[in-house]
Design a protein around this motif. Structure first.
Motif, PDB file in Angstrom:
ATOM      1  N   LEU A 183       1.302  -1.680   0.055  1.00 28.70           N
ATOM      2  CA  LEU A 183      -0.185  -0.031  -0.371  1.00 28.70           C
ATOM      3  C   LEU A 183       0.868   1.033   0.176  1.00 28.70           C
ATOM      4  CD1 LEU A 183      -2.352  -0.924   2.732  1.00 28.70           C
ATOM      5  CD2 LEU A 183      -2.998  -1.134   0.000  1.00 28.70           C
ATOM      6  N   ALA A 184       1.938   1.186   0.300  1.00 33.15           N
ATOM      7  CA  ALA A 184       3.024   2.352   0.507  1.00 33.15           C
ATOM      8  C   ALA A 184       2.931   3.475  -0.761  1.00 33.15           C
ATOM      9  CB  ALA A 184       4.680   2.148   1.252  1.00 33.15           C
ATOM     10  N   THR A 237       5.077   2.460  10.844  1.00 30.18           N
ATOM     11  CA  THR A 237       6.049   2.955  10.806  1.00 30.18           C
ATOM     12  C   THR A 237       6.781   2.729  10.465  1.00 30.18           C
ATOM     13  OG1 THR A 237       7.066   1.332  12.532  1.00 30.18           O
ATOM     14  CG2 THR A 237       6.305   3.395  13.876  1.00 30.18           C
ATOM     15  N   THR A 238       6.171   1.193   9.522  1.00 33.70           N
ATOM     16  CA  THR A 238       6.924   0.656   8.012  1.00 33.70           C
ATOM     17  C   THR A 238       6.397   1.745   6.451  1.00 33.70           C
ATOM     18  OG1 THR A 238       6.750  -1.227   9.002  1.00 33.70           O
ATOM     19  CG2 THR A 238       7.141  -1.600   6.472  1.00 33.70           C
ATOM     20  N   SER A 239       5.215   1.273   6.573  1.00 30.97           N
ATOM     21  CA  SER A 239       4.791   2.644   5.649  1.00 30.97           C
ATOM     22  C   SER A 239       5.683   4.898   5.621  1.00 30.97           C
ATOM     23  CB  SER A 239       3.745   3.267   5.482  1.00 30.97           C
ATOM     24  OG  SER A 239       2.458   2.508   5.461  1.00 30.97           O
ATOM     25  N   ALA A 240       6.083   4.512   6.382  1.00 32.48           N
ATOM     26  CA  ALA A 240       7.137   5.970   6.805  1.00 32.48           C
ATOM     27  C   ALA A 240       8.289   5.245   6.627  1.00 32.48           C
ATOM     28  CB  ALA A 240       6.826   6.463   8.354  1.00 32.48           C
ATOM     29  N   SER A 241       8.668   5.099   6.518  1.00 28.15           N
ATOM     30  CA  SER A 241      10.550   4.252   6.335  1.00 28.15           C
ATOM     31  C   SER A 241      10.408   3.872   4.449  1.00 28.15           C
ATOM     32  CB  SER A 241      10.384   3.192   6.632  1.00 28.15           C
ATOM     33  OG  SER A 241      10.538   3.614   7.907  1.00 28.15           O
ATOM     34  N   LEU A 242       9.203   3.609   4.380  1.00 23.56           N
ATOM     35  CA  LEU A 242       9.333   3.012   2.770  1.00 23.56           C
ATOM     36  C   LEU A 242       8.846   4.447   2.076  1.00 23.56           C
ATOM     37  CD1 LEU A 242       6.849  -0.306   2.402  1.00 23.56           C
ATOM     38  CD2 LEU A 242       8.879   0.609   2.002  1.00 23.56           C
ATOM     39  N   HIS A 259      10.954   8.074  13.491  1.00 24.07           N
ATOM     40  CA  HIS A 259       9.576   7.086  12.629  1.00 24.07           C
ATOM     41  C   HIS A 259       8.307   7.195  13.240  1.00 24.07           C
ATOM     42  CE1 HIS A 259      12.708   5.100  10.704  1.00 24.07           C
ATOM     43  NE2 HIS A 259      13.763   5.057  11.544  1.00 24.07           N
ATOM     44  N   VAL A 260       7.997   8.377  14.748  1.00 22.50           N
ATOM     45  CA  VAL A 260       6.873   8.401  15.315  1.00 22.50           C
ATOM     46  C   VAL A 260       6.463   9.711  14.841  1.00 22.50           C
ATOM     47  CG1 VAL A 260       7.476   6.510  16.596  1.00 22.50           C
ATOM     48  CG2 VAL A 260       7.651   8.738  17.456  1.00 22.50           C
ATOM     49  N   LYS A 261       7.354  10.790  14.141  1.00 23.92           N
ATOM     50  CA  LYS A 261       6.404  11.829  14.421  1.00 23.92           C
ATOM     51  C   LYS A 261       5.473  11.738  12.824  1.00 23.92           C
ATOM     52  CE  LYS A 261      10.692  14.287  15.446  1.00 23.92           C
ATOM     53  NZ  LYS A 261      12.146  14.785  14.785  1.00 23.92           N
TER      54      LYS A 261
END
Length: 290
Positions: A116-117, A177-182, A288-290
């Protein structure tokens, strides 16, 4: 011919106005910073004070939860280690539950994030919102709805139902957090790997996974801690053989106000602080949580 005194007075007037304006802006800025600092200090006190009171109370020499303590002693930490097998058993069960739910959530959430990212279609955003909905719904409602679902399915309550319930509340953190990294991953890296003949699985293992690993770790840590001390979902989905540590502490406080509950809280606070420092160094949770 103009009077020199009048020219000097006319020239100093704008400078005086500018100085007054600068002083006014500085005073306004100082007032704003003071107000924000005061509000921040009040918020910090309200957040930290309950934890500090519990930690201080855990070192009481008395036989009840009372603040301030009549005296100070480590007797309740010794009792926690030597005379509390039921609490240790509940602690180990909570570790097992949180660990199992977190590992399974990592598999599901990472797969969902990969799917989905990078999509911008409306259906992808809708599916992502559904996956993230447990972050906005009250855990009380989640626990009750899962209990009704399991009753309709006739599966009963067990450790498995607890794992499923905790997966529902931990997976969204890992997905987020994984979507933010992707989203920060350069697509050119994957294109280069594909151009060099790497299969999608090999590209994921050698390129994508190492780059998003800090995001996965940050989400897994948050999800693990949230699962470990969750009460509401465990309250609805646990059976008599699956009493986790938060429920055991709840019953202790409700029935006898045993000081060992404060000692357990002190251990958990210390462990959480240590783990937060370690995870911040390794994975940079705050990024990663901002």
């Amino acid at each position: 011919m103009s009077d020199p005194a009048k020219l000097k007075s006319a020239g100093s007037a704008p400078a005086t106005s500018v100085a007054r304006a600068n002083r006014g802006r500085a005073l306004e800025r100082l007032s704003f910073q003071t107000l924000i600092g005061l509000l921040g200090a009040i918020a910090a006190i309200l957040l930290v004070a309950p934890t500090a009171i519990v930690v201080v109370t855990s070192f009481t020499s008395g036989y009840s939860l009372k603040f301030p303590p009549p005296g100070y002693s480590s007797r309740w930490y010794e009792a926690l280690w030597n005379d509390s097998p039921e609490l240790i058993e509940a602690f180990l069960l909570s570790l097992k539950l949180a660990g199992t739910a977190t590992v399974l959530s990592i598999v599901l959430a990472v797969a969902a994030a990969l799917a989905l990212a990078r999509r911008r279609e409306a259906w992808a955003r809708t599916v992502e919102a559904v996956f993230l909905s447990p972050l906005m719904l009250p855990t009380l409602a989640i626990g009750l709805s899962l209990l009704m679902l399991f009753n309709l399915a006739g599966s009963g309550l067990s450790f498995g139902t607890l794992v499923i319930g905790h997966m529902a509340i931990t997976a969204p953190y890992i997905l987020r957090t994984t979507s933010a990294s992707l989203s920060q991953l350069d697509a050119a890296l994957l294109e280069c790997a594909s151009a060099l003949g790497a299969s999608p699985l090999h590209a994921f293992r050698t390129v994508t996974l190492p780059l998003i690993a800090p995001g996965i770790a940050a989400g897994a840590f948050i999800g693990f801690m949230y699962s470990f001390d969750n009460v509401t979902v465990s309250l609805f989905l646990s059976d008599a053989r699956s009493e986790v540590l938060p429920l055991r502490m709840w019953h202790i406080i409700e029935g006898s106000l045993d000081v060992r509950a404060a000692a357990v809280s002190g251990v958990l606070v210390a462990a959480t602080v240590v783990l937060m420092v370690v995870m911040e160094r390794l994975a940079g949770i705050s990024r990663h949580v901002k």
